[in-house]
Design an enzyme around this catalytic site. Structure first.
Site, PDB file in Angstrom:
ATOM      1  N   ASP A 187       1.397   2.609   3.371  1.00  0.00           N
ATOM      2  CA  ASP A 187       1.006   4.279   3.676  1.00  0.00           C
ATOM      3  C   ASP A 187       1.725   4.374   5.245  1.00  0.00           C
ATOM      4  OD1 ASP A 187       0.055   4.884   1.534  1.00  0.00           O
ATOM      5  OD2 ASP A 187      -2.078   4.533   2.058  1.00  0.00           O
ATOM      6  N   GLU A 211       2.059   5.838  -8.976  1.00  0.00           N
ATOM      7  CA  GLU A 211       2.688   6.194  -7.733  1.00  0.00           C
ATOM      8  C   GLU A 211       2.740   4.957  -6.951  1.00  0.00           C
ATOM      9  OE1 GLU A 211       0.239   8.499  -5.353  1.00  0.00           O
ATOM     10  OE2 GLU A 211       1.618   9.074  -3.833  1.00  0.00           O
ATOM     11  N   HIS A 271      -8.801   9.852  -0.623  1.00  0.00           N
ATOM     12  CA  HIS A 271      -7.678  10.936  -0.304  1.00  0.00           C
ATOM     13  C   HIS A 271      -8.288  12.304  -0.567  1.00  0.00           C
ATOM     14  CE1 HIS A 271      -4.204   9.612   1.851  1.00  0.00           C
ATOM     15  NE2 HIS A 271      -4.153   8.437   0.934  1.00  0.00           N
TER      16      HIS A 271
END
Lengths: 424, 424
Positions: free
Chosen positions: B355, B321, B256
């Protein structure tokens, strides 16, 4: 004298203007926060001397101080706060939520857990008045949510003590520790922790412009409930309502703070005049005359609308913290209200009833933020985690879909994390 | 190479350190916000040229542009996002709440209304990848909450267009208007409004450090979902889990952003070594090698814990997270998890599944804020109002209690607002 406007005649932007926070606050607060972050307890003790005039030998209220204070509290008052606490609990208990689970026939399990925050800081203002009601309104929902540790912080008096009524409310509300610190420095201590004050996960409670700015500055590092502005009431009333009641309710807001605002919106020009006169009649008898007078003169308004429907529309545009609907059938208007923190229905429902006693929270969104914020609630003291479980077969069934999606986003490693499980 | 630590041996603070946001961001962002506030559309067009290299004749995506873009989208991709959207809807539908009412025998009525926000702005990042999944994850809960107007804003490409996959997702997700603006300037536009962009009540969606800082600066004027930091994964795995799977999942996070962090906590020193080697094996094949390499080397960690219970404790302290629990009986550990945004259970539940596809939201609390924040949900797009109704008799029954409470707080006008109703 309060100003009376006819809604159809005036510049709308003037109606919707709110008092701006004082300048300079930002820099002062940033300095205080940095100081507390660096110097911890020593900074808190220094600020207690500077701002509160108190020489502190220790920051935390001791069990002994707590006991002594409780003995000095008026027993009648203890009874009253017990009744209030019972009402607040009954209402907030309705806000407790459970998680959920969603199962699918292919063995997939999805869900949401709800967990209490671990440690919460409750800021209780001192200053021109002391607010045990705030202690109850903040501690009770935290306790119901299951918060492990509730830390109360409040400015000390000049003698280094905390108002006994605040201590009584803190004990009743379930506070675990109580510290003598106020203003931006207390917020900084709760955000960063000091030798004495443990860092909190969330900071709640009202405060002046310095406290509000400090909460804004530490937001992100810790959670905060909201950035509170001056208190507000908007009363909608028709000519069936007593001008005396309306004026008294407006003054209950005005006495809080010179920046507080009390607004009446009515469909009756006659009621408008009468309330204007009643305010003048009731004002001189108030102990906090100077504050209430300044608030009414500077921020008070009476707006004459064409009808009650328009009155509700004006209220929706203002998004008041407190809304009273003083008419014969107030429930007729409940569905029309789009933006308001707490709504008081009917002629026997003054805001003070909600400030202390009825049960709904009195920590409410100000400055028009009722457009997007809510009264403080049990929700403020919990957080959610979602969870996902897939069987090998269930993942196999969607592996191409996920890989396709990931590749469209240019994230090949995302695609591979799924396909690697089926490569052999 | 990723670093491997034995938990019992090391300085704990090093484990819990996270990368700090870049300096200078604060001032730059404040300047951009002031510029957009003052110059509106002209500033947005200027910044689109400066930061995105795009010459824009209009800021809003036209219906024609939208139609053209939809025609150019891969039909397979459309099918995939429709399946994903159905899963996201099914999960988030479970989050829809009703208000409540509490009635008492003396005629008292208390309650809580739940109302949708009116207008919401969804920020969709451009930059190194384009994220149609973000559009779905933000728009769908807003739509389910009943938001009247969903505004999407995203940086344009150099040719002045918006990625067609983003437009397809926006249409499917129920976005009402789409604007070509990115970065802090887009956040400023949503907060203050410009000639083209209407001001929103809340701004949601992920973004880089500039977007995060802009959201922090406008917080209070509008609501924001959260201040997002770099993305993170923590994998808990034991020696029954394939090192190949674990490494692939860690790399899906690492690709990412160089600031992203991938952490493995395991009770097996052997698995630790194997995953270290697997990372090196899988890394070279990745198209985003440079990013993933920097993320793994700088922010990646493997921690060897004494047992899985300690592994969960380490995870709770980090409050990741994303948390994967890659063991045979993952549900055994679900109750122990105190702080985590989204939890992936079992060996066939890579983060990428969440995701894109499974249903729970992928907008999640980063930087340890899972201690106090939650995944984006329908709750983010509603607000609450409480209401209170008392009969004259019910108020009479408590008037002395309220007056006593008010007077203890030094607020005489509060007391009088109740007693005035019974004076005659």
């Amino acid at each position: 004298m309060i100003r009376i406007f006819k809604y159809s005649d005036i510049d709308k932007s003037a109606i919707f203007m709110r008092s701006e926070p004082p300048a300079n606050v930002e820099e002062t607060v940033a300095g205080i926060i940095a100081d507390v972050h660096e110097n911890g307890d020593a900074a808190l003790v220094r600020y207690a001397k500077k701002f509160d005039g108190a020489e502190l030998s220790a920051l935390e209220v001791t069990p002994r101080e707590l006991d002594d204070a409780l003995k000095s509290v008026d027993p009648c008052f203890l009874e009253v706060i017990e009744k209030a606490a019972a009402n607040i609990k009954a209402f907030h208990r309705c806000q407790i939520r459970s998680g959920f689970v969603l199962t699918k026939e292919n063995g997939v399990v999805l869900g949401q857990k709800i967990l209490p925050l671990h440690r919460v800081g409750v800021y209780v203002p001192g200053g021109t008045a002391s607010y045990p009601s705030t202690v109850l309104m903040n501690c009770i929902p935290a306790k119901l949510a299951g918060v492990s540790e509730i830390i109360v912080t409040t400015p000390p008096s000049r003698d280094g003590r905390v108002n006994p009524n605040i201590l009584a409310a803190a004990k009743l509300g379930g506070a675990d520790r109580i510290f003598k610190s106020g203003g931006a420095q207390a917020v900084a201590a709760l955000a960063y922790g000091t030798e004495s004050v443990p860092p909190a996960d969330k900071i709640v409670g009202p405060g002046n412009a310095f406290v509000a700015e400090a909460k804004k500055q530490v937001y992100g590092r810790v959670a905060v409930d909201m950035i509170a502005g001056p208190s507000e009431i908007l009363v909608i009333a028709d000519d069936t309502c007593s001008a005396e009641y309306v004026a008294a309710d407006m003054l209950s807001q005005a006495e809080h703070d010179v920046l507080a605002s009390a607004v009446l919106v009515t469909d009756s020009a006659e009621l408008a005049e009468k309330v204007g006169a009643e305010l003048e009649k009731q004002l001189p008898a108030l102990p906090r005359y100077d504050i209430a007078r300044a608030s009414i003169d500077n921020n008070g308004k009476i707006i004459v609308a064409e009808n009650l429907k328009q009155a509700v529309e004006i209220s929706n545009a203002l998004a008041p913290e407190h809304l009273e609907i003083c008419v014969d059938n107030p429930f007729d208007y409940l569905d029309m209200v789009r933006n308001a923190g707490s709504i008081f229905l009917g002629k026997y429902c003054p805001e003070a009833l909600g400030d202390y006693f009825a049960g709904p929270n009195h920590t409410l969104p100000t400055l028009g933020t009722a457009r997007f914020s809510s009264p403080l609630s049990v929700d403020d003291f919990v957080k959610k985690s979602s969870f996902t479980y897939y069987t090998p077969e269930a993942l196999a069934g969607v592996k191409n879909d996920i890989a396709c999606f990931a590749r469209k986003e240019g994230l090949e490693a995302h695609a591979r994390s799924v396909t690697v499980r089926f490569d052999k």
